[in-house]
Scaffold this active site. Structure first.
Site, PDB file in Angstrom:
ATOM      1  N   PRO A 174       0.779  -1.241   0.000  1.00  0.00           N
ATOM      2  CA  PRO A 174       0.000   0.000   0.000  1.00  0.00           C
ATOM      3  C   PRO A 174       0.813   1.297   0.000  1.00  0.00           C
ATOM      4  O   PRO A 174       0.798   2.060   0.974  1.00  0.00           O
ATOM      5  CB  PRO A 174      -0.842  -0.136   1.266  1.00  0.00           C
ATOM      6  CG  PRO A 174       0.022  -0.938   2.194  1.00  0.00           C
ATOM      7  CD  PRO A 174       0.741  -1.902   1.292  1.00  0.00           C
ATOM      8  N   CYS A 175       1.476   1.575  -1.098  1.00  0.00           N
ATOM      9  CA  CYS A 175       2.238   2.816  -1.213  1.00  0.00           C
ATOM     10  C   CYS A 175       1.317   4.034  -1.137  1.00  0.00           C
ATOM     11  O   CYS A 175       1.761   5.122  -0.765  1.00  0.00           O
ATOM     12  CB  CYS A 175       3.068   2.821  -2.490  1.00  0.00           C
ATOM     13  SG  CYS A 175       2.116   2.584  -4.000  1.00  0.00           S
ATOM     14  N   HIS A 176       0.045   3.854  -1.443  1.00  0.00           N
ATOM     15  CA  HIS A 176      -0.916   4.942  -1.412  1.00  0.00           C
ATOM     16  C   HIS A 176      -1.241   5.396   0.018  1.00  0.00           C
ATOM     17  O   HIS A 176      -1.846   6.462   0.203  1.00  0.00           O
ATOM     18  CB  HIS A 176      -2.211   4.534  -2.133  1.00  0.00           C
ATOM     19  CG  HIS A 176      -2.846   3.301  -1.573  1.00  0.00           C
ATOM     20  ND1 HIS A 176      -2.360   2.020  -1.858  1.00  0.00           N
ATOM     21  CD2 HIS A 176      -3.894   3.135  -0.742  1.00  0.00           C
ATOM     22  CE1 HIS A 176      -3.106   1.135  -1.231  1.00  0.00           C
ATOM     23  NE2 HIS A 176      -4.042   1.774  -0.543  1.00  0.00           N
TER      24      HIS A 176
END
Length: 181
Positions: A174-176
């Site tokens: 989950p880079c977001h």
């Protein structure tokens, strides 16, 4: 075979030698890295891919066995077609179980991605960062500094940002959920 010939070589060294050998045989850098990591017995039927619909638009999903190696935004089927003809990839409806997990996630099961085994292609540092990103749960955020501290490299904030931006497994890693500060 490489490890037997060079008993003092660590796993990263073995992988690097194998990757260079595969590149010499005409494989792309990404394919060579996957081949080196998976070993000679995995050359046939190496990578499975599919393009799935999602609320975010099409996603290209690919993996090997039970290991998810990439989730990319858009329909990237064309980049796999020439490799499929070369016997490097095969189309599959649910690579590494990721399509099922992503559908459950988009239907509201925010823990559906937690059980997926991921194997992103990247440097040792990038993989360390991406592993730390998986610890940021749905509904939460973390900063680059938080991740840098979590991996024991508090001064590597900019490098963490760069690794975050290079994440090859969108949504699942989950880079977001990571913010600048």
């Amino acid at each position: 075979q490489i490890a037997a010939a060079f008993p003092g070589l660590d796993d990263a060294g073995v992988e690097q030698i194998a990757r260079r050998a595969y590149e010499h045989l005409g494989r792309t850098s990404t394919e060579a890295t996957m081949l080196a990591r998976l070993g000679p017995d995995a050359v046939l039927d190496l990578v499975h891919f599919t393009v799935m619909g999602s609320p975010l638009g099409p996603l290209t999903v690919f993996g090997s066995g039970q290991r998810l190696m990439g989730v990319e935004f858009g329909d990237d089927r064309a980049s796999f077609e020439h490799r499929r003809l070369a016997g490097v990839v095969n189309e599959h409806p649910d690579p590494a179980g990721a399509v099922t997990a992503l559908r459950a996630y988009f239907s509201g099961d925010l823990q559906a991605l937690d059980w997926l085994s991921v194997d992103p292609i990247g440097t040792t540092f990038q993989r360390l960062v991406w592993n730390a990103l998986r610890g940021v749960r749905a509904g939460h955020t973390a900063s680059y500094a938080d991740i840098a501290n979590a991996i024991g490299a508090p001064k590597a904030v900019r490098a963490v940002g760069a690794a975050n931006g290079a994440n090859p497994i969108a949504i699942v890693v989950p880079c977001h959920r990571i913010i600048g500060s």
